[in-house]
Design a protein around this motif. Structure first.
Motif, PDB file in Angstrom:
ATOM      1  N   VAL A   1       0.868  -1.180   0.000  1.00 46.11           N
ATOM      2  CA  VAL A   1       0.000   0.000   0.000  1.00 46.11           C
ATOM      3  C   VAL A   1       0.903   1.228   0.000  1.00 46.11           C
ATOM      4  CG1 VAL A   1      -1.751   1.292   1.275  1.00 46.11           C
ATOM      5  CG2 VAL A   1      -1.847  -1.207   1.219  1.00 46.11           C
TER       6      VAL A   1
ATOM      7  N   TYR B   1      -4.595   6.692  -1.167  1.00 50.07           N
ATOM      8  CA  TYR B   1      -3.794   5.483  -1.131  1.00 50.07           C
ATOM      9  C   TYR B   1      -4.095   4.616  -2.350  1.00 50.07           C
ATOM     10  CZ  TYR B   1      -3.100   6.587   3.809  1.00 50.07           C
ATOM     11  OH  TYR B   1      -2.775   7.195   4.985  1.00 50.07           O
ATOM     12  N   GLY B   2      -3.117   3.829  -2.736  1.00 53.09           N
ATOM     13  CA  GLY B   2      -3.280   2.824  -3.767  1.00 53.09           C
ATOM     14  C   GLY B   2      -2.575   1.559  -3.305  1.00 53.09           C
ATOM     15  N   PHE B   3      -2.777   0.466  -4.025  1.00 52.15           N
ATOM     16  CA  PHE B   3      -2.079  -0.752  -3.639  1.00 52.15           C
ATOM     17  C   PHE B   3      -1.642  -1.530  -4.863  1.00 52.15           C
ATOM     18  CE2 PHE B   3      -6.489  -2.127  -3.806  1.00 52.15           C
ATOM     19  CZ  PHE B   3      -6.438  -3.411  -4.333  1.00 52.15           C
TER      20      PHE B   3
ATOM     21  N   THR C   1      -4.580   0.920  -9.145  1.00 54.05           N
ATOM     22  CA  THR C   1      -5.762   0.805  -8.312  1.00 54.05           C
ATOM     23  C   THR C   1      -6.385   2.179  -8.152  1.00 54.05           C
ATOM     24  OG1 THR C   1      -4.504   1.139  -6.289  1.00 54.05           O
ATOM     25  CG2 THR C   1      -4.797  -1.126  -7.034  1.00 54.05           C
TER      26      THR C   1
ATOM     27  N   CYS D   1      -8.069   0.059   1.022  1.00 49.94           N
ATOM     28  CA  CYS D   1      -7.270  -0.754   0.101  1.00 49.94           C
ATOM     29  C   CYS D   1      -7.483  -2.232   0.377  1.00 49.94           C
ATOM     30  CB  CYS D   1      -5.792  -0.393   0.235  1.00 49.94           C
ATOM     31  SG  CYS D   1      -5.366   1.252  -0.372  1.00 49.94           S
TER      32      CYS D   1
ATOM     33  N   CYS E   1     -10.946  -3.173  -0.819  1.00 48.49           N
ATOM     34  CA  CYS E   1     -10.979  -3.252  -2.285  1.00 48.49           C
ATOM     35  C   CYS E   1     -10.355  -4.550  -2.754  1.00 48.49           C
ATOM     36  CB  CYS E   1     -10.260  -2.046  -2.882  1.00 48.49           C
ATOM     37  SG  CYS E   1     -10.323  -1.963  -4.683  1.00 48.49           S
ATOM     38  N   TYR E   2      -9.247  -4.944  -2.137  1.00 45.13           N
ATOM     39  CA  TYR E   2      -8.616  -6.209  -2.483  1.00 45.13           C
ATOM     40  C   TYR E   2      -9.552  -7.380  -2.188  1.00 45.13           C
ATOM     41  CZ  TYR E   2      -5.747 -10.338  -2.163  1.00 45.13           C
ATOM     42  OH  TYR E   2      -5.275 -11.620  -2.313  1.00 45.13           O
TER      43      TYR E   2
END
Length: 193
Positions: free
Chosen positions: A120, A139-141, A152, A161, A164-165
């Motif tokens: 992340v 944030y993104g991952f 993402t 994150c 979402c995963y």
């Protein structure tokens, strides 16, 4: 003879107080955390992978392969293969190298012996050049199954994150817990630029 005796005594005390370091100097081996910062091709690659998108493009050329242990980022670069921990450690290392705030996030599933690891990161203000929309404070991952997407979505938190995963898996897995660790929780350190 007296001069030789005095010279011998002085030499003895000099060596005693100096510790004979000039005689038995151990070889200097830099502690580089398993990296090879002297490999110019590795440094060149690190400099090229300056955004999460560039990193994803490189990772898409690598292969998933399970094994015991975790490769150092340099070992991953050489082998171009590994499991989610290897992809994650390399991603963390590269993003940290480019001054991203980055976290290693292991995810544990309910009723499963194995977990998963995602990277992340906090978007930087310069990321608007390649990512649509506002990324400030987002944030993104990066994770091993999602290499072919552009990136993402910009999410509001690390928890978002993880959620979402987990949505990617639908009802296949149930989240038991996750941890947020600093990028170098396996003690891989940034190299001097």
């Amino acid at each position: 003879m007296k001069k030789l005796s005095v010279l011998g005594t002085v030499l003895f005390f000099c060596l005693f107080f100096v510790g004979c370091s000039w005689v038995t100097t151990p070889p200097i081996i830099p502690d580089n955390g398993g990296m090879d910062e002297y490999d110019s091709q590795f440094i060149s690659l690190l400099n090229e992978l300056n955004t999460p998108l560039e990193l994803l493009n490189f990772l898409s050329t690598c292969h998933y392969k399970e094994h015991d242990g975790v490769y150092t980022p340099y070992e991953f670069y050489i082998k171009k293969e590994g499991d989610c921990a290897d992809f994650g450690m390399f991603s963390c290392y590269v993003l940290n190298y480019h001054d991203y705030m980055v976290y290693s996030v292991p995810i544990y599933f309910l009723n499963e012996s194995a977990g998963h690891l995602i990277t992340v990161f906090e978007y930087k203000d310069i990321d608007y050049n390649w990512y649509w929309g506002s990324t400030l404070g987002k944030y993104g991952f990066i994770e091993v199954w999602d290499f072919f997407s552009s990136a993402t979505p910009a999410l509001d938190s690390i928890e978002a994150c993880v959620d979402c995963y987990m949505e990617f898996w639908g009802n296949t897995y149930t989240l038991a817990s996750y941890e947020v660790n600093p990028w170098n929780y396996c003690y891989y350190r940034a190299i001097a630029r």
